[in-house]
Design a protein around this motif. Structure first.
Motif, PDB file in Angstrom:
ATOM      1  N   GLY A   1       0.842  -1.192   0.000  1.00  8.53           N
ATOM      2  CA  GLY A   1       0.000   0.000   0.000  1.00  8.53           C
ATOM      3  C   GLY A   1       0.886   1.256   0.000  1.00  8.53           C
ATOM      4  O   GLY A   1       1.825   1.368   0.774  1.00  8.53           O
ATOM      5  N   MET A   2       0.535   2.184  -0.895  1.00 12.70           N
ATOM      6  CA  MET A   2       1.322   3.430  -0.993  1.00 12.70           C
ATOM      7  C   MET A   2       0.404   4.628  -0.882  1.00 12.70           C
ATOM      8  O   MET A   2      -0.698   4.603  -1.435  1.00 12.70           O
ATOM      9  N   ALA A   3       0.879   5.652  -0.183  1.00 12.18           N
ATOM     10  CA  ALA A   3       0.159   6.930  -0.105  1.00 12.18           C
ATOM     11  C   ALA A   3       1.162   8.048  -0.391  1.00 12.18           C
ATOM     12  O   ALA A   3       2.284   8.040   0.120  1.00 12.18           O
ATOM     13  N   PHE A   4       0.724   9.015  -1.229  1.00  8.50           N
ATOM     14  CA  PHE A   4       1.619  10.121  -1.625  1.00  8.50           C
ATOM     15  C   PHE A   4       1.520  11.268  -0.628  1.00  8.50           C
ATOM     16  O   PHE A   4       0.483  11.522  -0.024  1.00  8.50           O
ATOM     17  N   GLU A   5       2.614  11.984  -0.498  1.00  7.99           N
ATOM     18  CA  GLU A   5       2.665  13.163   0.369  1.00  7.99           C
ATOM     19  C   GLU A   5       1.945  14.314  -0.326  1.00  7.99           C
ATOM     20  O   GLU A   5       2.313  14.719  -1.430  1.00  7.99           O
ATOM     21  N   ASN A   6       0.834  14.807   0.289  1.00  7.57           N
ATOM     22  CA  ASN A   6       0.092  15.975  -0.204  1.00  7.57           C
ATOM     23  C   ASN A   6      -0.468  15.771  -1.613  1.00  7.57           C
ATOM     24  O   ASN A   6      -0.490  16.705  -2.415  1.00  7.57           O
ATOM     25  N   TYR A   7      -0.900  14.573  -1.917  1.00  8.33           N
ATOM     26  CA  TYR A   7      -1.494  14.327  -3.246  1.00  8.33           C
ATOM     27  C   TYR A   7      -2.443  13.144  -3.137  1.00  8.33           C
ATOM     28  O   TYR A   7      -2.067  12.068  -2.653  1.00  8.33           O
ATOM     29  N   ASP A   8      -3.695  13.348  -3.621  1.00 14.37           N
ATOM     30  CA  ASP A   8      -4.720  12.294  -3.493  1.00 14.37           C
ATOM     31  C   ASP A   8      -5.322  11.880  -4.817  1.00 14.37           C
ATOM     32  O   ASP A   8      -6.150  10.964  -4.854  1.00 14.37           O
ATOM     33  N   ASP A   9      -4.973  12.532  -5.910  1.00 13.88           N
ATOM     34  CA  ASP A   9      -5.606  12.227  -7.201  1.00 13.88           C
ATOM     35  C   ASP A   9      -4.953  10.988  -7.810  1.00 13.88           C
ATOM     36  O   ASP A   9      -4.128  11.065  -8.724  1.00 13.88           O
ATOM     37  N   ILE A  10      -5.294   9.842  -7.290  1.00 12.13           N
ATOM     38  CA  ILE A  10      -4.755   8.587  -7.817  1.00 12.13           C
ATOM     39  C   ILE A  10      -5.932   7.702  -8.260  1.00 12.13           C
ATOM     40  O   ILE A  10      -7.016   7.738  -7.671  1.00 12.13           O
ATOM     41  N   ARG A  11      -5.668   6.965  -9.307  1.00  6.18           N
ATOM     42  CA  ARG A  11      -6.716   6.122  -9.882  1.00  6.18           C
ATOM     43  C   ARG A  11      -6.155   4.738 -10.171  1.00  6.18           C
ATOM     44  O   ARG A  11      -4.953   4.584 -10.394  1.00  6.18           O
ATOM     45  N   PRO A  12      -7.048   3.783 -10.198  1.00  2.58           N
ATOM     46  CA  PRO A  12      -6.589   2.446 -10.598  1.00  2.58           C
ATOM     47  C   PRO A  12      -6.061   2.467 -12.040  1.00  2.58           C
ATOM     48  O   PRO A  12      -6.599   3.149 -12.907  1.00  2.58           O
ATOM     49  N   GLY A  13      -4.984   1.771 -12.267  1.00  2.10           N
ATOM     50  CA  GLY A  13      -4.369   1.734 -13.594  1.00  2.10           C
ATOM     51  C   GLY A  13      -3.183   2.671 -13.744  1.00  2.10           C
ATOM     52  O   GLY A  13      -2.437   2.569 -14.739  1.00  2.10           O
ATOM     53  N   ASP A  14      -3.041   3.597 -12.816  1.00 14.75           N
ATOM     54  CA  ASP A  14      -1.864   4.473 -12.880  1.00 14.75           C
ATOM     55  C   ASP A  14      -0.604   3.681 -12.563  1.00 14.75           C
ATOM     56  O   ASP A  14      -0.647   2.634 -11.883  1.00 14.75           O
ATOM     57  N   VAL A  15       0.516   4.182 -13.053  1.00 16.12           N
ATOM     58  CA  VAL A  15       1.819   3.524 -12.833  1.00 16.12           C
ATOM     59  C   VAL A  15       2.667   4.439 -11.947  1.00 16.12           C
ATOM     60  O   VAL A  15       2.750   5.652 -12.166  1.00 16.12           O
ATOM     61  N   ILE A  16       3.292   3.820 -10.969  1.00 13.48           N
ATOM     62  CA  ILE A  16       4.189   4.573 -10.068  1.00 13.48           C
ATOM     63  C   ILE A  16       5.631   4.218 -10.427  1.00 13.48           C
ATOM     64  O   ILE A  16       6.001   3.044 -10.445  1.00 13.48           O
ATOM     65  N   GLU A  17       6.388   5.283 -10.725  1.00 14.35           N
ATOM     66  CA  GLU A  17       7.813   5.105 -11.073  1.00 14.35           C
ATOM     67  C   GLU A  17       8.641   5.473  -9.844  1.00 14.35           C
ATOM     68  O   GLU A  17       8.494   6.558  -9.282  1.00 14.35           O
ATOM     69  N   ILE A  18       9.474   4.566  -9.416  1.00 14.80           N
ATOM     70  CA  ILE A  18      10.274   4.751  -8.202  1.00 14.80           C
ATOM     71  C   ILE A  18      11.737   4.949  -8.633  1.00 14.80           C
ATOM     72  O   ILE A  18      12.265   4.170  -9.433  1.00 14.80           O
ATOM     73  N   PHE A  19      12.412   6.025  -8.075  1.00 13.96           N
ATOM     74  CA  PHE A  19      13.804   6.327  -8.483  1.00 13.96           C
ATOM     75  C   PHE A  19      14.561   6.921  -7.304  1.00 13.96           C
ATOM     76  O   PHE A  19      13.973   7.359  -6.306  1.00 13.96           O
ATOM     77  N   GLU A  20      15.857   6.919  -7.436  1.00 18.22           N
ATOM     78  CA  GLU A  20      16.755   7.522  -6.448  1.00 18.22           C
ATOM     79  C   GLU A  20      17.655   8.548  -7.143  1.00 18.22           C
ATOM     80  O   GLU A  20      18.054   8.348  -8.296  1.00 18.22           O
ATOM     81  N   ARG A  21      17.965   9.667  -6.423  1.00 16.74           N
ATOM     82  CA  ARG A  21      18.841  10.700  -6.965  1.00 16.74           C
ATOM     83  C   ARG A  21      20.235  10.573  -6.340  1.00 16.74           C
ATOM     84  O   ARG A  21      20.373  10.322  -5.152  1.00 16.74           O
ATOM     85  N   GLU A  22      21.236  10.853  -7.166  1.00 12.77           N
ATOM     86  CA  GLU A  22      22.635  10.837  -6.700  1.00 12.77           C
ATOM     87  C   GLU A  22      23.315  12.138  -7.149  1.00 12.77           C
ATOM     88  O   GLU A  22      23.232  12.507  -8.317  1.00 12.77           O
ATOM     89  N   GLU A  23      23.953  12.839  -6.188  1.00 13.66           N
ATOM     90  CA  GLU A  23      24.665  14.089  -6.501  1.00 13.66           C
ATOM     91  C   GLU A  23      26.128  13.783  -6.791  1.00 13.66           C
ATOM     92  O   GLU A  23      26.815  13.150  -5.990  1.00 13.66           O
ATOM     93  N   VAL A  24      26.582  14.230  -7.945  1.00 13.30           N
ATOM     94  CA  VAL A  24      27.971  14.016  -8.365  1.00 13.30           C
ATOM     95  C   VAL A  24      28.692  15.366  -8.283  1.00 13.30           C
ATOM     96  O   VAL A  24      28.288  16.333  -8.938  1.00 13.30           O
ATOM     97  N   THR A  25      29.722  15.470  -7.431  1.00  9.25           N
ATOM     98  CA  THR A  25      30.478  16.716  -7.258  1.00  9.25           C
ATOM     99  C   THR A  25      31.313  17.000  -8.497  1.00  9.25           C
ATOM    100  O   THR A  25      32.023  16.139  -9.000  1.00  9.25           O
ATOM    101  N   ARG A  26      31.232  18.244  -8.968  1.00  9.88           N
ATOM    102  CA  ARG A  26      31.994  18.641 -10.153  1.00  9.88           C
ATOM    103  C   ARG A  26      33.227  19.441  -9.731  1.00  9.88           C
ATOM    104  O   ARG A  26      33.228  20.128  -8.707  1.00  9.88           O
ATOM    105  N   THR A  27      34.227  19.352 -10.541  1.00  7.55           N
ATOM    106  CA  THR A  27      35.466  20.092 -10.281  1.00  7.55           C
ATOM    107  C   THR A  27      35.883  20.832 -11.541  1.00  7.55           C
ATOM    108  O   THR A  27      35.512  20.452 -12.654  1.00  7.55           O
ATOM    109  N   LEU A  28      36.671  21.897 -11.319  1.00 10.06           N
ATOM    110  CA  LEU A  28      37.200  22.647 -12.455  1.00 10.06           C
ATOM    111  C   LEU A  28      38.453  21.961 -12.979  1.00 10.06           C
ATOM    112  O   LEU A  28      39.294  21.478 -12.215  1.00 10.06           O
ATOM    113  N   ALA A  29      38.571  21.923 -14.278  1.00  8.50           N
ATOM    114  CA  ALA A  29      39.732  21.266 -14.880  1.00  8.50           C
ATOM    115  C   ALA A  29      40.978  22.109 -14.639  1.00  8.50           C
ATOM    116  O   ALA A  29      40.927  23.316 -14.587  1.00  8.50           O
TER     117      ALA A  29
END
Length: 825
Positions: free
Chosen positions: A797-825
């Motif tokens: 069972g899943m519930a979204f933060e501050n969002y209720d407009d969900i319907r049967p048949g919708d697809v939930i995409e689950i992802f993770e973010r990664e921060e890559v530090t940049r440097t000057l050449a």
């Protein structure tokens, strides 16, 4: 007390030896009764004929009955003798006082007579001088009258007897006329001192206000009169001068050029309504009026004409004598340039450089075994010191290109070759580190062919020598090659002229002030010479050679440190000796104003559209502000150039201020206002600056190697870069059913179809493959329990933060973010 003042006199009532009352009167009507008692004084009257002679032969002295009791004749005689001796002494003292008073009176008379004689002599001398002057004037008038009579013989002449001329002297008539004028002035004007306010012009003109002549002025007037009476020249003939007038000039300098007193010039300006001092600047038009008022001629000159005094002068061939060659050591960093120079000088210069890297231009003189004097310049090899190497090539006669035999040709080696070619100076290749096992001199020669440097072993005209700074191999051959090349060049200079030199390096020394390392190229620089160098000027206070010894003068090709500048010049500026300090100051001010105008013109040339475009482009650019203080001008210049190369379209480094010398409170204040760190290169902050920095939280970093400074600034600028965000998809889930749960809201019953569903991951809601919401999960449950993650193939069972407009048949995409530090050449 007088009888008429209303008070009674002090007296006695009655007589005899009895008490009496005396009434005393005081002020304000007060009185007082005083009881007094009087006694009669007994008077002893000798009887007639009762005295006896008191001489030496006399008998008993005095009447024994009338003597005091117990006094013998001897005692009485002694008392009489004492009285007589006292009277004699009094007489002698009175005579001495009378004689002394008489002597004093005589001395006063004598002095008065001397003074009167001197005054009479002075009056006689003045009368003789006056008579002589009158006689001369009379003779001159007679000569003029005779000349006029000879010039106009036909004119009727009025005869006058000499007696008539003598009876009407000129002096009393002039005096009477002057008295009449004074009387008429007093009768007409009266006392007008309070008729109005006293203005500056009136005071200067000597009109109303009654300025009194000073004692010195009166003495000068008497001296002029005395000289005139003696026949001397009182008024000197006016000398008309040609005054060079620039666009603006200081009042004192204008007076100096006219050879007039400054006070007179200021007075004339005040009469024109300009309240100025001798240190203020006036424009050319006003100065022209002043020059014409003083009777001189105006020569208008342009501001750039001040440079004419230092124009290049062609030396006569007979005045030229041989001079030592100037050799610059160039090459890549860590190829052994300074170590090679150490081996030649038998010194240890490299030990004094931070990290063994040369970061300044060093200037040294070496005497070879054959007695030849060679001047060496050691330049840095780091990439940041490009401008230093360029300066070294411009002032040199011969370039020694040092290439490591185990490293061959490197980027800075190529740059040094280009500098030498641009300066059109001959080159000698020194293949160093030949003692190392990996040394390959032939590879060096082959690599140099790619850059059009053909050595003699490859049938070229460039000398090459294999050397080793460690073992000393090939050093004699290198010096011979330098001497041969110098002999071919036939280097000559004229030491008997004003010195011309180039600033190799400049720094601000705490104890000595601004110091410039100057290589004298022509002429001789002496202690006390006045010079201009770039936008600075000064007087040579001291000259210090490369051994740290003070010298009186420096000839051609001699490097010296010059003390006595008014500011720190730029490295690469040319030093010229001038005749006067005024010339040097004018040239320096003209150059400073020209540089300021040039910078202002460069800023004004930007159009409004360009400014708007730059502002729009800079809106998204992050800046890292820094303050830079270095030990010498060349290092500061090199570091600023290196800082300008750091950055990209998003981040750049901005040097707010760069200077030479210790870090001061002013630098700390600027850093605090701009939020910038302070970078100190081979300098330190003084005590007050350290305390202020600690109080205000300003960061001060110290560096002695340019690598570390550049790397740290790069790292700090890299921190301003926004991190790169990468997304990793970890799972998908399909919504099968939607439930309403009290206190939670809508909950989606899902089936994880791929990957894993995590509570901490980000989610997107897809409807018909269109993203309609992106956010985070409020809850993730397996049955009735809250879980961290759910594997593929399981329901949850899943519930979204501050969002209720969900319907049967919708697809939930689950992802993770990664921060890559940049440097000057």
């Amino acid at each position: 007390m007088s009888d008429s003042d209303g008070k009674k006199t002090l007296g006695l009532r009655g007589s005899g030896a009895r008490p009496g009352n005396v009434k005393q009167s005081f002020s304000h009507g007060r009185t007082k009764n005083v009881v007094v008692e009087t006694k009669r004084k007994r008077v002893v009257v000798p009887k007639p004929g009762g005295q006896k002679p008191s001489g030496p032969g006399a008998g008993p002295i005095g009447d024994p009955k009338k003597r005091p009791a117990g006094i013998t004749d001897a005692e009485m005689e002694r008392r009489l003798k004492a009285v007589q001796a006292a009277k004699a002494r009094e007489a002698e003292e009175a005579a001495a006082r009378e004689a002394e008073e008489k002597a004093r009176a005589e001395e006063r008379e004598r002095r008065r007579a001397e003074v009167e004689a001197k005054e009479a002599e002075e009056r006689a001398r003045e009368e003789s001088l006056k008579a002589k002057a009158e006689e001369d004037a009379r003779r001159q008038r007679e000569a003029e009258a005779a000349a006029q009579a000879a010039a106009a013989p036909a004119a009727p002449t009025e005869t006058r007897s000499p007696a008539a001329n003598k009876s009407a002297p000129a002096t009393p008539a002039r005096k009477t006329e002057r008295e009449r004028e004074d009387t008429s002035k007093r009768s007409k004007g009266g006392d007008n001192r309070r008729s109005g306010k006293l203005t500056v012009n009136q005071a200067l003109a000597g009109g109303e206000g009654g300025r009194q002549r000073s004692m010195a002025q009166m003495k000068r007037k008497q001296e002029r009169a005395r000289q005139k009476a003696m026949g001397g020249n009182v008024e000197r003939e006016k000398i008309v001068r040609n005054v060079n007038l620039p666009e603006a000039i200081v009042v004192s300098e204008l007076a100096n050029r006219m050879a007039e007193r400054v006070a007179e010039v200021v007075k004339s300006l005040m009469k024109m309504g300009m309240m100025v001092t001798q240190n203020q600047t006036i424009d050319a038009d006003t100065a022209e009026l002043i020059i014409e008022e003083f009777g001189h001629k105006v020569v208008r000159v342009s501001d750039s004409d001040v440079e004419d005094v230092i124009k290049e002068v062609e030396d006569d061939a007979k005045d030229l004598i041989p001079r030592p060659p100037v050799i610059t050591i160039m090459g890549h960093v860590d190829h052994g340039k300074t170590s090679l120079l150490d081996a030649i000088r038998n010194a240890k210069v490299v030990a004094g450089e931070a990290g063994g890297i040369t970061q300044h231009i060093g200037a040294y003189q070496v005497t070879a075994d054959n007695g030849a004097v060679l001047s060496f310049l050691d330049t840095p090899g780091h990439a940041a010191f490009t401008s230093m190497r360029s300066r070294g090539a411009q002032v040199t006669d011969i370039v020694v290109l040092v290439v490591a035999a185990d490293d061959a040709v490197m980027p800075q080696t190529i740059e040094a070759i280009n500098h030498a070619k641009a300066a059109k100076v001959p080159m000698i290749v020194a293949i160093n580190k030949i003692d190392k096992p990996a040394a390959n001199a032939d590879k060096v020669r082959t690599d140099l062919l790619q850059h059009e440097v053909i050595v003699e072993k490859m049938s070229g005209d460039v000398q090459d020598v294999e050397v080793s700074a460690v073992t000393g191999k090939g050093l004699d051959e290198l010096l011979e090659a330098i001497a041969l090349q110098a002999e071919i060049l036939e280097l000559k200079a004229n030491p008997n002229r004003a010195a011309v030199g180039a600033v190799i390096e400049a720094q601000l020394d705490v104890g000595r002030g601004p110091v410039a390392t100057v290589l004298v190229q022509n002429g001789t620089l002496r202690q006390g010479d006045i010079f201009v160098v770039g936008e600075q000027y000064g007087k040579v206070r001291a000259l210090i050679n490369d051994q740290g010894e003070r010298v009186k003068e420096a000839g051609p090709s001699v490097p010296v440190e010059v003390l006595g500048l008014n500011g720190t010049p730029e490295a690469g500026d040319v030093l010229n000796v001038t005749d006067t300090e005024a010339q040097a100051r004018e040239i320096a001010e003209y150059r400073a104003n020209a540089a300021k105008d040039k910078r202002a013109a460069a800023g004004a040339a930007t159009t409004l559209e360009q400014l708007m475009a730059n502002a729009k482009a800079d809106k998204d650019v992050s800046e890292l502000p820094i303050l830079l203080k270095a030990d010498v001008q060349g290092s500061a210049e090199a570091i600023v150039q290196a800082m300008e190369k750091i950055g990209n379209d998003e981040v750049r480094v901005r040097v707010l201020h760069s200077g030479v010398g210790a870090i001061t409170e002013t630098d700390v204040g600027l850093a605090e206002a701009s939020g910038a760190p302070i970078m100190g290169f081979n300098v330190r902050a003084n005590a007050s600056a350290r305390n202020t920095a600690n109080q205000k939280g300003v960061e001060i970093r110290y560096y002695s190697i340019i690598y570390d400074l550049v790397d740290d600034v790069k790292a700090a600028a890299s921190g301003l870069l926004s991190a790169e965000i990468k997304e990793h998809f970890i799972g998908y889930a399909n919504i099968k059913e939607v439930f309403k749960v009290t206190g939670v809201g809508k909950v989606a019953g899902c089936l994880v179809t791929e990957g894993t569903a995590r509570r901490s991951a980000g989610v997107r809601l897809l409807r018909d493959n269109v993203v309609i919401h992106e956010g985070t999960l409020k809850t993730l449950k397996r049955f009735k329990d809250e879980v961290a993650e759910v594997q593929s193939g399981q329901e949850c069972g899943m519930a979204f933060e501050n969002y209720d407009d969900i319907r049967p048949g919708d697809v939930i995409e689950i992802f993770e973010r990664e921060e890559v530090t940049r440097t000057l050449a």
